[in-house]
Write an enzyme that holds these catalytic residues in place. Structure first.
Site, short mmCIF file in Angstrom:
data_model
loop_
_atom_site.label_atom_id
_atom_site.label_comp_id
_atom_site.label_asym_id
_atom_site.label_seq_id
_atom_site.Cartn_x
_atom_site.Cartn_y
_atom_site.Cartn_z
CG ASN A 47 -12.51 -63.35 -21.34
OD1 ASN A 47 -11.53 -62.90 -21.94
ND2 ASN A 47 -12.61 -63.32 -20.02
N GLY B 13 -8.97 -62.16 -28.98
CA GLY B 13 -9.34 -63.56 -28.78
C GLY B 13 -10.81 -63.81 -29.00
CB SER C 222 3.96 -58.09 -29.62
OG SER C 222 4.08 -56.69 -29.74
CE1 TYR D 14 2.24 -58.22 -24.22
CE2 TYR D 14 3.52 -56.67 -25.54
CZ TYR D 14 2.45 -57.55 -25.41
OH TYR D 14 1.60 -57.74 -26.47
#
Length: 456
Positions: free
Chosen positions: A130, A134, A301, A334
């Site tokens: 959204n 992406g 990443s 992360y």
């Protein structure tokens, strides 16, 4: 015709000029074929040169492809307000020769990679689509004809994203479905809803297809796809078939989030970035196998290089993946999740590649302003300052799009890509034993907290 040839009068100044009774036409995806009105047949090869040709590039500006009531394709020139059954691209045909794949880099945009591509026979699912990378990935696929599903947690934002794509092209096939990766229950409900939806297909009676052309199967034919180069098509409805899935993009992620547990009792960064996607792929693996060749792309990443997952015994440690509050640091969580992404993709490819499903991990770009950092004001400030010197969102989506459509990658996987090039990940990201341990641990966590899926 025979008399002209005997008299030597069938020669012309151009070897591409067609003999009497022949007509040059093109398919929806730009391949040129030849129709012989005398013998009522079609063929791909030029009747004089024996060469195959295809149309170069997209339709000219202002032109659009349509289909009439009989299933025949025609072309609309919106600028000059006219229509024709002649493909304007036929003025710019090229010989079908083997050419080296075009090379892309960090400056390439997703739309540049898709230039001239028709994806109208593809179904693509993208998580977290959204906003950010992406959204640009979904937008790029949808503008080239793919049926795109935006799997998002926030219904308001996903509906807005769908509206933005439809504003740009009102014929785009795009929809939003609710998915919260922080809830294994939501993942299971999403998979059930996805499988419950059918794709209405059309089947062309094979008796109408010339013997010189290949027969399509029901899975080849879609209401938005030209069934083939022949006249008099009378398309007949076929019972709806299960919706296929040709590309699954595991894009959703969070970064710099404060510590919290999900409803499944796991640290949120780990579950959203890795375990939720792991469970989603398990639940949809039968759809992917049925849709083969299919591809899975897992967004990782470069930060995966700055951490590890194994304990002193060489096993993946759950306490590192889902730490207690006192041992939690958002950036480290992360980084570990991104390392999980590469290990997961490699093991997934090892397990599903025999069934025609490949998987690759991709790095979209460094310090890109995507909104993923909105949980921490300091990271937002750093990303804002770096914004003029980093990739655009279109450039960030390029590597994912490249790995999804590149013909040279068909059937290849277990790799890590950055800037549309294959790169060597960290040593631990290449550890097959760690990938297996992570897979087994992920299966155990899912089994304990949800209904057990089919084992890959």
């Amino acid at each position: 015709m025979a008399a002209l040839k005997y008299a030597g009068m069938d020669d012309t100044d151009s070897e591409d000029e067609l003999p009497p009774g022949w007509e040059e036409r093109s398919t929806k995806d730009g391949w040129v074929y030849y129709a012989n009105h005398d013998e009522m047949k079609t063929q791909w090869e030029h009747p004089k040169t024996g060469k195959k040709k295809r149309c170069a590039g997209d339709l000219p500006y202002g032109w659009e492809q349509e289909t009439d009531d009989k299933g025949q394709i025609y072309y609309v020139d919106h600028i000059n307000k006219r229509k024709t059954y002649f493909d304007p691209r036929q003025a710019f045909t090229v010989e079908d020769v083997q050419v080296k794949p075009k090379r892309f880099d960090g400056n390439t945009s997703a739309l540049e990679i898709l230039q001239g591509r028709d994806l109208s026979n593809k179904v693509i699912l993208i998580t977290g689509a959204n906003s950010g990378i992406g959204f640009e990935t979904a937008r790029s696929f949808a503008l080239h004809g793919a049926h795109v599903i935006l799997a998002c947690r926030n219904k308001t934002r996903s509906s807005k994203a769908v509206g933005l794509i439809l504003q740009e092209w009102n014929k785009a096939h795009v929809e939003a479905m609710p998915l919260d990766l922080a809830s294994l229950r939501s993942v299971r409900e999403f998979a059930e809803s996805f499988k419950a939806k059918k794709l209405a297909l059309l089947l062309v009676p094979t008796a109408q297809i010339p013997l010189s052309l290949p027969r399509p199967t029901p899975m080849d034919v879609d209401p938005r796809v030209c069934s083939g180069p022949w006249d008099g098509i009378t398309e007949q409805p076929l019972l709806p078939l299960p919706r296929p899935l040709h590309v699954l993009v595991c894009n959703a992620a969070v970064c710099s989030q404060p510590w919290r547990l999900t409803e499944d009792g796991l640290e949120s960064t780990f579950q959203i970035c890795h375990l939720g996607h792991f469970y989603l792929v398990q639940l949809l693996q039968d759809v992917l196998r049925r849709s083969a060749p299919a591809r899975v792309l897992v967004l990782s990443s470069e930060s995966h290089r700055f951490t590890d997952l194994v304990d002193s015994c060489g096993k993946v440690d759950l306490c590192l993946l889902s730490p207690p509050r006192r041992a939690y640091w958002s950036m480290l969580a992360y980084n570990r999740a991104k390392l999980c992404n590469i290990l997961f993709s490699s093991e997934l490819h090892r397990r599903l590649s025999p069934y025609g499903v490949s998987s690759n991990a991709v790095h979209p770009g460094n310090m890109m302003y995507t909104g993923i950092h909105r949980g921490w004001w300091l990271m937002t400030l750093l990303f804002t300052l770096a914004r003029p010197f980093t990739k655009s969102l279109q450039q960030g989506a390029a590597t994912t799009v490249y790995c999804a459509v590149a013909e040279e990658l068909e059937g290849l996987g277990g790799m890590y890509f950055n800037n549309c090039f294959r790169c060597v990940p960290s040593a631990q990201a290449q550890d097959a034993a760690a990938a297996l341990h992570l897979w087994e641990l992920s299966e155990k966590l899912v089994r304990e907290r949800s209904t057990a899926p089919q084992t890959l």
